[in-house]
Scaffold this active site. Structure first.
Site, short mmCIF file in Angstrom:
data_model
loop_
_atom_site.label_atom_id
_atom_site.label_comp_id
_atom_site.label_asym_id
_atom_site.label_seq_id
_atom_site.Cartn_x
_atom_site.Cartn_y
_atom_site.Cartn_z
N LEU A 113 -3.62 44.34 -0.80
CA LEU A 113 -3.37 45.42 -1.13
C LEU A 113 -1.85 45.79 -1.77
CD1 LEU A 113 -4.37 46.85 2.82
CD2 LEU A 113 -5.00 48.03 0.06
N PHE B 171 -2.75 39.23 6.42
CA PHE B 171 -3.82 38.38 4.89
C PHE B 171 -3.77 40.00 4.43
CE2 PHE B 171 -7.92 38.70 4.46
CZ PHE B 171 -8.39 39.71 5.54
N LYS B 172 -3.98 40.99 4.89
CA LYS B 172 -4.43 42.19 4.19
C LYS B 172 -3.38 42.43 2.49
CE LYS B 172 -7.33 44.10 7.14
NZ LYS B 172 -7.01 42.85 8.19
N ASP B 173 -1.91 42.21 3.27
CA ASP B 173 -1.05 42.17 1.92
C ASP B 173 -1.61 41.14 0.35
OD1 ASP B 173 0.38 43.89 3.50
OD2 ASP B 173 2.23 41.59 3.93
#
Ligand SMILES: *Cc1c(COP(=O)(O)O)cnc(C)c1O
Length: 495
Positions: free
Chosen positions: A120, A115-117
């Protein structure tokens, strides 16, 4: 809209920082986190206006409320570049149904399958625009120490973004084989990756030392760069996360699962408290949310906080099967405190945390917090059992972090009898934690390394996601491993 630190009351309410300045600087000078001076309220009309839009359109509308000084066209470009193919070949954040009243918001369709995408992929583009807007003439050099997932997501997000370079350091023996393979094969003309002989703390201390060493900072500046970081306290990472709460709500309305205006719950696997705080922002803005349920693993410092009002990090640290939630200081909780308790109290709490590792929040403030938040935790054993049951009941594979949240929503519903439609945030593809997922589903030991992904594909008939496929066969671009003491020299050689 201006931004202020969570810790200091503004002397002059006219001052404050611009959105571009807070995205460039990341953290406030007093050590606090930046928050907007007011939270924009939106009504049912705003939500209706999001219904016919796709994810990018919804993102545009929400980001525009916060990014004064950015042209609508600039925001639109950032969203278009971030949330389209090849980064997101299909819908960036679909909500899928497990059963009536229980849904999963999949946040792992980006290039690193976690989920950091979601933040980011767009934050580096916002940063690239923010640098000239803030008056900075040099390029940014982003330094990242990573225990695995953040490094890869940052590399993918920053690759080939103009005006920015990125250097990532990982502990050579402290990341999984798949994580290492993802990083050392990274593509892009402005990236570098290097292993550190040591553990994560050695890598992190090395990065901090570089930030604090005036001579190194000067030598880097002479080459035309200023140092910056991409960590999760940067407002530029938090803001894009608000979008998927609105977007999931809209998808549920559009598919007839709820009616417009109906209250729903979100249950969020939590580490640094960034993801769930974005949900709180959405709630304060006016999204109809009854409860935000904060789900932790055995590092349940937040569960205790919501129960007692005491935050106490003086406790045993557990290494669990959901490593991205193995955190004892949840930095973004400071933002919740600033909204509910104000600047002065927040500064007191943070000073106490620094000195004693704990602080205690007034009952009145806790009551306001508990109006929205509930909390729970799940052990590794409970998570593995949840993965097994989820696959046998719904033929749906979840990873170990999502499993913590699915276990917690079950316990919450049992305890409270709350039957409100609930959405569980799914933060990683099951193939990122293939070994543990394979064992949970089959009861058998998983093979090591990439073979675990193939075994899981075979056992579940769910295909390995494209970004992870054949990761062990790609060309290695960054074989270097160095001692922590040589990090500064390494950077100066690369730029
Ligand atoms: C980072 C991460 C989390 C925790 O999110 P926070 O914003 O730190 O609370 C949960 N799951 C996965 C897979 C993550 O990478």
């Amino acid at each position: 809209m201006k931004y202020y630190s969570t810790r200091t009351a503004p002397d002059d309410p006219g001052e404050g920082r611009s959105a571009a300045e807070v995205i460039v600087s990341g953290i406030a000078e007093d050590g606090g986190l930046y928050m907007p001076d007011s939270i924009p309220r939106v009504g049912p009309d705003f939500i209706s206006s999001l219904l016919p839009l796709d994810y990018r359109g919804r993102s545009d509308k929400i980001l525009s409320l916060y990014l004064d000084g950015f042209e609508p066209d600039e925001i639109h470009r950032c969203g278009l570049d971030a949330y389209s193919a090849p980064s997101f070949p299909a819908s960036p954040a679909p909500t899928v149904k497990l059963e009536d009243g229980l849904h999963i918001l999949e946040l792992w369709h980006g290039p690193t399958c976690a989920f950091k995408d979601m933040a980011l992929q767009i934050m580096p583009k916002l940063l690239s625009l923010s640098i000239p807007k803030s008056g900075e003439k040099r390029d940014a050099l982003i330094l990242v120490a990573t225990s695995g997932d953040t490094g890869k997501a940052a590399l993918e997000g920053f690759r080939d973004v103009p005006g920015v370079r990125i250097s990532v350091f990982y502990p050579a023996d402290g990341v999984s084989r798949v994580q290492k393979a993802q990083m050392i094969t990274q593509k892009g003309g402005n990236v570098s990756v290097c292993g550190i002989r040591g553990n994560f703390d050695d890598a992190q201390s090395g990065v901090k030392r570089i930030f604090g060493d005036a001579e190194t900072v000067r030598r880097i500046a002479r080459k035309g760069y200023f140092l910056s970081s991409a960590n999760s306290i940067n407002w530029g990472r938090l803001l894009p996360q608000i979008t998927y709460y609105f977007s999931s709500y809209c998808d549920l309305v559009n598919s007839g699962e709820i009616t417009a205006g109906e209250m729903i719950n979100f249950c969020v696997p939590t580490g640094n408290f960034g993801d769930i705080f974005a949900g709180y922002m959405a709630t304060l803005m006016g999204l109809p949310v009854r409860r935000l349920i904060c789900a932790s693993n055995s590092n349940n410092v937040l569960t205790d906080f919501f129960a007692t009002g005491v935050y106490d990090r003086n406790r045993r640290f557990y290494t669990t099967a959901s490593p991205s939630m193995d955190i004892l200081i949840s930095s973004n909780l400071e933002r919740l405190l600033s909204v509910t308790a104000g600047y002065a109290k927040t500064a007191e709490y943070m000073a106490s945390l620094k000195e004693t590792g704990r602080y205690s929040v007034d009952e009145e403030v806790m009551n306001e917090i508990r109006d929205v938040f509930d909390a729970g935790y799940a052990s590794d054993g409970e998570s593995f059992e949840t993965i097994r049951r989820c696959f046998s009941d719904y033929s749906y594979l979840i990873d170990t972090h999502t499993a913590v949240a699915l276990s917690c929503i079950g316990k919450y519903r049992e305890r409270t009898g709350d039957k409100t439609t609930s959405v569980v945030l799914s933060t990683a593809s099951p193939f990122k934690f293939a070994g543990a997922v394979y064992t949970s589903v089959t009861g058998k030991d998983a093979p090591a390394g990439y073979a675990a992904l193939e075994a899981l594909e075979e056992a579940s008939s769910v295909p390995i996601p494209e970004p992870l496929r054949d990761i062990d066969k790609r060309e290695i671009r960054f074989p270097d491993e160095i001692d922590p003491a040589d990090m500064a020299d390494h950077i100066l050689r690369e730029i």
